[in-house]
Design an enzyme around this catalytic site. Structure first.
Site, PDB file in Angstrom:
ATOM      1  N   ARG A  38      -6.889  18.894   4.115  1.00  0.00           N
ATOM      2  CA  ARG A  38      -7.592  19.211   2.859  1.00  0.00           C
ATOM      3  C   ARG A  38      -8.877  19.979   3.155  1.00  0.00           C
ATOM      4  O   ARG A  38      -9.587  19.648   4.109  1.00  0.00           O
ATOM      5  CB  ARG A  38      -7.954  17.923   2.112  1.00  0.00           C
ATOM      6  N   ASN A  86       0.865  -1.179   0.000  1.00  0.00           N
ATOM      7  CA  ASN A  86       0.000   0.000   0.000  1.00  0.00           C
ATOM      8  C   ASN A  86       0.903   1.231   0.000  1.00  0.00           C
ATOM      9  O   ASN A  86       1.434   1.631   1.026  1.00  0.00           O
ATOM     10  CB  ASN A  86      -0.870  -0.040   1.277  1.00  0.00           C
ATOM     11  N   HIS A 117     -15.892   6.884   6.586  1.00  0.00           N
ATOM     12  CA  HIS A 117     -14.451   6.676   6.752  1.00  0.00           C
ATOM     13  C   HIS A 117     -13.876   8.021   7.202  1.00  0.00           C
ATOM     14  O   HIS A 117     -13.717   8.939   6.396  1.00  0.00           O
ATOM     15  CB  HIS A 117     -13.838   6.211   5.424  1.00  0.00           C
ATOM     16  N   LEU A 118     -13.606   8.140   8.505  1.00  0.00           N
ATOM     17  CA  LEU A 118     -13.158   9.415   9.057  1.00  0.00           C
ATOM     18  C   LEU A 118     -11.741   9.271   9.600  1.00  0.00           C
ATOM     19  O   LEU A 118     -11.538   8.807  10.728  1.00  0.00           O
ATOM     20  CB  LEU A 118     -14.110   9.869  10.181  1.00  0.00           C
ATOM     21  N   GLY A 119     -10.780   9.599   8.767  1.00  0.00           N
ATOM     22  CA  GLY A 119      -9.385   9.568   9.185  1.00  0.00           C
ATOM     23  C   GLY A 119      -8.765  10.895   8.802  1.00  0.00           C
ATOM     24  O   GLY A 119      -9.470  11.898   8.664  1.00  0.00           O
ATOM     25  N   ASN A 120      -7.460  10.892   8.603  1.00  0.00           N
ATOM     26  CA  ASN A 120      -6.817  12.101   8.125  1.00  0.00           C
ATOM     27  C   ASN A 120      -7.410  12.493   6.767  1.00  0.00           C
ATOM     28  O   ASN A 120      -7.725  13.647   6.513  1.00  0.00           O
ATOM     29  CB  ASN A 120      -5.318  11.822   8.032  1.00  0.00           C
ATOM     30  N   GLY A 121      -7.606  11.501   5.904  1.00  0.00           N
ATOM     31  CA  GLY A 121      -8.469  11.659   4.733  1.00  0.00           C
ATOM     32  C   GLY A 121      -9.832  11.138   5.140  1.00  0.00           C
ATOM     33  O   GLY A 121      -9.912  10.186   5.919  1.00  0.00           O
ATOM     34  N   GLY A 173     -13.055   7.913  13.184  1.00  0.00           N
ATOM     35  CA  GLY A 173     -14.308   7.145  13.255  1.00  0.00           C
ATOM     36  C   GLY A 173     -14.251   6.007  14.265  1.00  0.00           C
ATOM     37  O   GLY A 173     -15.234   5.712  14.948  1.00  0.00           O
ATOM     38  N   GLU A 174     -13.082   5.373  14.394  1.00  0.00           N
ATOM     39  CA  GLU A 174     -12.971   4.238  15.318  1.00  0.00           C
ATOM     40  C   GLU A 174     -12.728   4.683  16.747  1.00  0.00           C
ATOM     41  O   GLU A 174     -13.100   3.984  17.690  1.00  0.00           O
ATOM     42  CB  GLU A 174     -11.804   3.329  14.883  1.00  0.00           C
ATOM     43  N   ASP A 201      -4.002  16.956  13.359  1.00  0.00           N
ATOM     44  CA  ASP A 201      -4.281  15.715  14.087  1.00  0.00           C
ATOM     45  C   ASP A 201      -5.431  15.927  15.065  1.00  0.00           C
ATOM     46  O   ASP A 201      -5.380  16.808  15.926  1.00  0.00           O
ATOM     47  CB  ASP A 201      -3.007  15.294  14.840  1.00  0.00           C
ATOM     48  N   HIS A 234     -11.164   5.782  -1.282  1.00  0.00           N
ATOM     49  CA  HIS A 234     -11.438   4.917  -0.120  1.00  0.00           C
ATOM     50  C   HIS A 234     -12.375   3.760  -0.473  1.00  0.00           C
ATOM     51  O   HIS A 234     -13.030   3.200   0.403  1.00  0.00           O
ATOM     52  CB  HIS A 234     -12.111   5.712   1.030  1.00  0.00           C
ATOM     53  N   ARG A 267      -2.354  -1.712  -3.747  1.00  0.00           N
ATOM     54  CA  ARG A 267      -3.387  -0.685  -3.702  1.00  0.00           C
ATOM     55  C   ARG A 267      -3.012   0.394  -4.714  1.00  0.00           C
ATOM     56  O   ARG A 267      -1.895   0.915  -4.696  1.00  0.00           O
ATOM     57  CB  ARG A 267      -3.457  -0.078  -2.308  1.00  0.00           C
ATOM     58  N   GLU A 280      -8.349  -2.749   4.911  1.00  0.00           N
ATOM     59  CA  GLU A 280      -8.118  -2.678   3.465  1.00  0.00           C
ATOM     60  C   GLU A 280      -7.125  -3.747   3.033  1.00  0.00           C
ATOM     61  O   GLU A 280      -7.240  -4.300   1.936  1.00  0.00           O
ATOM     62  CB  GLU A 280      -7.606  -1.277   3.099  1.00  0.00           C
TER      63      GLU A 280
HETATM   64  P1  AMP Z   1      -6.057   7.638   9.837  1.00  0.00           P
HETATM   65  O1  AMP Z   1      -5.845   8.519   8.642  1.00  0.00           O
HETATM   66  O2  AMP Z   1      -7.149   6.636   9.659  1.00  0.00           O
HETATM   67  O3  AMP Z   1      -4.781   7.040  10.359  1.00  0.00           O
HETATM   68  O4  AMP Z   1      -6.578   8.614  11.018  1.00  0.00           O
HETATM   69  C1  AMP Z   1      -5.787   9.649  11.526  1.00  0.00           C
HETATM   70  C2  AMP Z   1      -6.665  10.555  12.396  1.00  0.00           C
HETATM   71  O5  AMP Z   1      -7.265   9.756  13.439  1.00  0.00           O
HETATM   72  C3  AMP Z   1      -5.880  11.657  13.087  1.00  0.00           C
HETATM   73  O6  AMP Z   1      -6.618  12.869  13.031  1.00  0.00           O
HETATM   74  C4  AMP Z   1      -5.790  11.164  14.502  1.00  0.00           C
HETATM   75  O7  AMP Z   1      -5.722  12.221  15.440  1.00  0.00           O
HETATM   76  C5  AMP Z   1      -7.098  10.420  14.668  1.00  0.00           C
HETATM   77  N1  AMP Z   1      -6.998   9.478  15.770  1.00  0.00           N
HETATM   78  C6  AMP Z   1      -6.207   8.385  15.869  1.00  0.00           C
HETATM   79  N2  AMP Z   1      -6.353   7.808  17.100  1.00  0.00           N
HETATM   80  C7  AMP Z   1      -7.248   8.556  17.774  1.00  0.00           C
HETATM   81  C8  AMP Z   1      -7.817   8.499  19.073  1.00  0.00           C
HETATM   82  N3  AMP Z   1      -7.493   7.531  19.928  1.00  0.00           N
HETATM   83  N4  AMP Z   1      -8.733   9.438  19.424  1.00  0.00           N
HETATM   84  C9  AMP Z   1      -9.071  10.417  18.570  1.00  0.00           C
HETATM   85  N5  AMP Z   1      -8.566  10.539  17.314  1.00  0.00           N
HETATM   86  C10 AMP Z   1      -7.667   9.625  16.929  1.00  0.00           C
END
Ligand code: AMP
Length: 389
Positions: A232, A7, A199-203, A324-325, A274, A173, A84, A376
């Site tokens: 973004r 990936n 899907h709630l991450g950095n992206g 999201g998690e 972050d 995604h 990927r 993934e």
């Molecule tokens: P990802 O792109 O899926 O790795 O997600 C990254 C995002 O998840 C960043 O904004 C992190 O701050 C947030 N994140 C990761 N762990 C936690 C946590 N335990 N509590 C809150 N946000 C988190």
């Protein structure tokens, strides 16, 4: 089947070597700072501490060579490689066994995702040269969305421009959203038809999935569109780009860099991209951090309403990726916006430190709300098993 999953991002590469049947991961690691002066190679085998070494990765080819040299030393065989690929363009509605023709198409559509596809293609090229007997399978982030109805995927631009430049909503995604559907269906069975996958991450992106088919998604021609993200900006008036170039004197590259790397949560909070840093700032009463969180939840809520409308309803909502998690307060804020729809969250379940797949909605909620950690890598490995001949 033992599969190596690769990936690669624009300047990083993650790998996992796993068994598709038991899902056991034998080895995994990452190459960071590809194309930069000082690289880092991290690797671990199951049950042992991760080892981190200084390295130099002038390009993606050097990085994959380091990974394959390392794996050769471990003496764990694999029967196929899954890659990927960020952009499958207008060609791929499914993952594909890499042939010369497939490889050429990955390069042909690369201008749609130049920071990703070229590096990913270089990795495939090296793997095919080094292990010509092994099947390589390309798994596209976009293919799950290719079944989206025309009414959702078409941009209202002149047809000759759209046709010449293949301008449309491609989404991203897709592998993660596909996993969310597969797992929700496995766990909920007949009661799961209309899924809103978050899907709630950095992206970050949302996807409306009806009986396994994508109805709509929030990312567009590129992953810049849709929700506000770590760095973004997400959806803004497209005329902002012209305005900044015309009145602000920004070049095309400067606007591109600003909107992808210096916007979103980073820009609004003024401290970090972050979510954990912004959460800390918000708990100290920092107004910009509070606004960043409120905007994130507000934009997710309003765009989710559009996704739900595209399916004329929703019976299941899943949350995945870093925010999201892990962030119960974002899930709570989001779900409370849908109380008018009968969504009820169970506060104890939502805040519990439990990990893994879990239901967080209350008994009597009109919609089942779940946290389903995405996988993934597993999806990619199972596509290799399905398509390798
Ligand atoms: P990802 O792109 O899926 O790795 O997600 C990254 C995002 O998840 C960043 O904004 C992190 O701050 C947030 N994140 C990761 N762990 C936690 C946590 N335990 N509590 C809150 N946000 C988190």
């Amino acid at each position: 089947m033992n599969v190596l999953v690769v990936n690669a991002g624009s300047s990083s590469l993650k790998y996992q070597l796993m068994d598709t049947v038991t899902r056991e991961v034998f080895a995994k690691g990452n190459c960071e700072r590809i194309g930069l002066d000082r690289g880092i190679f991290g690797h671990a085998v199951a049950g042992e501490e991760k080892v981190t070494e200084d390295a130099l990765f002038p390009d993606h080819r050097t990085a994959i060579r380091a990974v394959l040299d390392h794996l050769a030393g471990l003496d764990i065989a694999f029967d196929g490689i899954g890659h990927r690929i960020v952009q499958g363009g207008w060609y791929f509605e499914d993952s594909a066994l890499v042939t010369d023709e497939v490889y050429a198409k990955i390069l042909e559509v690369a201008p749609l995702a130049p920071l990703h596809n070229y590096g990913e293609a270089a990795i495939i090229e090296y793997c095919r040269e080094r292990y010509p007997e092994l099947p390589n399978v390309a798994v596209f982030d976009t293919s799950f969305h290719m079944t989206m109805p025309e009414v959702a995927s078409t941009y209202a631009l002149p047809k000759d421009v759209v046709d010449k430049y293949h301008v449309r909503k491609y989404g991203a995604h897709g592998t993660s959203h596909r996993y969310e559907w597969m797992r929700a269906k496995e766990l909920l069975g007949e009661s799961c038809h209309r899924l809103l996958s978050c899907h709630l991450g950095n992206g970050a992106s949302l996807c409306a999935i009806e009986d396994g088919t994508c109805r709509d998604t929030t990312m567009g021609l590129t992953p810049l569109d849709g929700l506000m993200m770590g760095t973004r900006c997400g959806s803004i008036d497209p005329a902002t780009v012209c305005y900044l170039q015309r009145e602000g004197g920004y070049t095309y590259d400067e606007v591109d860099e600003m909107m992808n790397k210096r916007s979103g949560m980073l820009a609004v909070s003024g401290i970090s991209s972050d979510a954990r840093d912004i959460r800390d700032g918000a708990s100290r009463g920092d107004e910009r951090c509070l606004l960043a969180f409120d905007m994130f939840a507000y934009k997710a809520m309003t765009q989710a309403a559009a996704m739900i409308a595209s399916m004329a309803g929703v019976d299941t909502i899943t949350f995945t990726a870093g925010i999201g998690e892990n962030d119960w307060s974002i899930r709570k804020a989001f779900c409370e916006c849908f109380e008018w729809l009968g969504v009820r969250i169970d506060n104890d379940r939502n805040r519990s430190a439990e990990r893994g797949d879990r239901v967080i909605s209350a008994a009597g909620s009109s919609v089942t709300v779940m946290v389903i950690p995405t996988d993934e890598e597993y999806m990619i490995a199972s596509d290799v098993e399905r398509l390798a001949v």
